[in-house]
Design an enzyme around this catalytic site. Structure first.
Site, PDB file in Angstrom:
ATOM      1  CD  GLU A 160      12.747  32.593 -36.921  1.00  0.00           C
ATOM      2  OE1 GLU A 160      13.534  31.829 -36.315  1.00  0.00           O
ATOM      3  OE2 GLU A 160      13.125  33.539 -37.630  1.00  0.00           O
TER       4      GLU A 160
ATOM      5  CE  LYS B 187      15.145  46.044 -27.475  1.00  0.00           C
ATOM      6  NZ  LYS B 187      16.386  45.348 -27.855  1.00  0.00           N
TER       7      LYS B 187
ATOM      8  CD  GLU C  68      20.334  28.843 -32.231  1.00  0.00           C
ATOM      9  OE1 GLU C  68      19.970  29.134 -33.375  1.00  0.00           O
ATOM     10  OE2 GLU C  68      19.705  29.181 -31.201  1.00  0.00           O
TER      11      GLU C  68
ATOM     12  CB  CYS D 136      17.054  31.065 -36.489  1.00  0.00           C
ATOM     13  SG  CYS D 136      17.063  32.665 -35.653  1.00  0.00           S
TER      14      CYS D 136
END
Length: 497
Positions: free
Chosen positions: A265, A190, A400, A299
């Protein structure tokens, strides 16, 4: 799907299927709905993709199950390896076209994608191809009886649901596909709805390489529809997810239905620590690109820049000067270093955090606003932004942002910075810049992060494991350790007496 030529004209795209790839065929989605693909450099719609639904996921999972229980599972490891090497060669041959799709689809500068990203992508597939013939169990000297032999078998876990992010579409797809093929699993991939085109292009290359129908299926669509359906589906044996923490938590909850294996992750708020004894000529560009690379949409980006107080002012001003000379522009321009953010939504999120930083008392030393001059007016551009006067408790220092925004924070002692660097729920990446081996030895052991880069940042290679601690997820991609998540261990006892 016709891949664009390497000489692809600006803002032009060859025909792309607004279909799903299931069981080796392009098929219409059951919903009949489509989603726009927008070039974030221009705001223009460049293609449309199918919006898959729960029924489509069911068909794809069924195809993956048939393939897993069919000839693919019986294929010898060296045959899978040969297919993977052919696939790698095809990706290599079409890499420029694939990179152009990513540049147009999510805004990564084409020059960046054609550099180290190329070697990482191709090297990853070839690394796992090498491991395909190296998977084996062990013989165990048991203490039950001399007549009893014990050994283990390593077997593929089954059908894998792979959900990838938009910040590195091609690399993320290959990173999920390669271990699936190496271990003999099958998958439903996906892609992120914001950047699906390169994943769809890979479908044809997989088929051309000889991957049997149903081994790799690709279902595009919204995360809360297609991604959620994969996470809940009882026919999926493992989920491999890269993305945000809240979505990762929802996947863990959904996996309880059939106790899927899950590897995650997730995000980070990574510390990048610069000591006064560091090579500042190397540390300045290193610290800048640790956060500004890919417009901060990484990330493990080094978003908390801790600088020893005695060099704080000099170092931060040098980072500001470096940031100000970075070319921000259309992702297809050869001299662009920073492209746009992936979408208007992401741009508004980043600009919102910049406003929050100012409200909290931080001072923007560079950047800090949307770029709207000339050709940038229709795109989603935010320049490199350096915040000074940042306190650890500010939201911009804790949350973040996923944009080109760095918080420069002074420190005095190694004891202090060690504690402050670890004062985060995340633990994906970290950096240390120093010439002192004692500081290196101490911090590489004490920093609670899956990667510690010393006098460099964000170096990634397929043979080295990559992943996070705590809220940055669990499991590893890359390295020998990554295969464990795709394999079952079966114990065999043979009574030879």
């Amino acid at each position: 799907m016709q891949l664009p030529a390497d000489s692809l004209a600006r803002r032009r795209l060859g025909p792309a299927p607004n279909q799903l790839f299931i069981d080796g065929q392009w098929v219409d989605s059951r919903s009949g709905k489509q989603l726009d693909c927008v070039n974030p450099s221009t705001g223009e719609v460049i293609a449309r993709i199918a919006a898959g639904n729960v029924q489509d996921v069911g068909l794809a999972v069924a195809a993956a199950r048939r393939a897993f229980e069919g000839p693919w599972r019986q294929m010898l490891p060296h045959d899978r390896q040969a297919i993977m090497l052919r696939f790698a060669d095809l990706v290599d041959r079409h890499y420029d076209a694939l990179a152009t799709l990513d540049a147009m689809d999510m805004g990564a500068p084409l020059a960046r994608l054609q550099g180290g990203s190329r070697q990482r992508a191709l090297g990853g597939v070839r690394f796992y191809a090498g491991l395909a013939t190296a998977i084996g169990g062990q013989t165990i000297a048991n203490s039950v009886s001399r007549a009893m032999a014990s050994y283990t078998l390593r077997e593929p876990v089954g059908v894998v649901g792979a959900i990838i992010p938009w910040n590195a579409p091609l690399g993320s797809a290959l990173c999920k596909i390669a271990p699936v093929l190496a271990t003999g699993c099958t998958m439903v991939l996906k892609p992120a709805e914001q950047a699906s085109l390169s994943s769809l292009a890979l479908a044809e290359l997989l088929a051309e390489a000889g991957v049997p129908p149903g081994v790799v299926n690709i279902v595009t669509g919204l995360g809360d529809t297609v991604g959620a359906a994969l996470a809940h589906h009882p026919g999926v044996d493992k989920i491999a997810f890269t993305g945000s923490g809240p979505v990762g938590q929802s996947i863990v909850r959904a996996s309880a239905g059939n106790l899927k294996r899950v590897t995650l992750e997730l995000g980070g708020k990574s510390p990048n620590i610069v000591f006064a004894d560091a090579d500042l000529d190397a540390a300045v560009p290193g610290a800048a690109m640790a956060i500004f690379g890919n417009s901060g949409q990484v990330c493990a980006a080094g978003s908390r820049l801790f600088v020893e107080r005695k060099i704080y002012r000099e170092f931060v001003l040098r980072v500001v000067a470096y940031a100000n000379q970075l070319k921000v522009g259309d992702s297809l321009d050869a001299d662009t270093v920073l492209g746009p953010l992936v979408s208007r939504e992401q741009m508004e999120r980043v600009l919102g955090y910049i406003d929050i930083g100012r409200q909290e008392g931080a001072r923007a030393l560079s950047g800090g606003q949307r770029l709207v001059e000339g050709k940038l007016a229709s795109g989603y551009f935010v320049p490199p932004t350096v915040f000074g006067d940042v306190d650890d408790g500010m939201r911009i220092a804790r949350e973040e942002i996923f944009g080109p925004v760095v918080c420069a924070i002074p420190f005095d002692t190694i004891d202090e910075v060690e504690q402050r660097a670890n004062a985060t729920p995340y633990g994906l990446g970290s950096g240390v810049w120093t010439r002192d081996i004692h500081k290196v030895q101490r911090l590489t052991r004490s920093l609670r992060a899956g990667s510690v880069w010393v006098n460099c940042y964000s170096v990634v290679e397929a043979s080295v494991p990559y992943g996070g601690y705590r809220m940055s997820g669990y499991g590893r991609e890359g390295g020998l350790q990554s295969l464990d998540a795709y394999l079952e261990t079966k114990a065999v006892w043979v009574n030879a007496g």
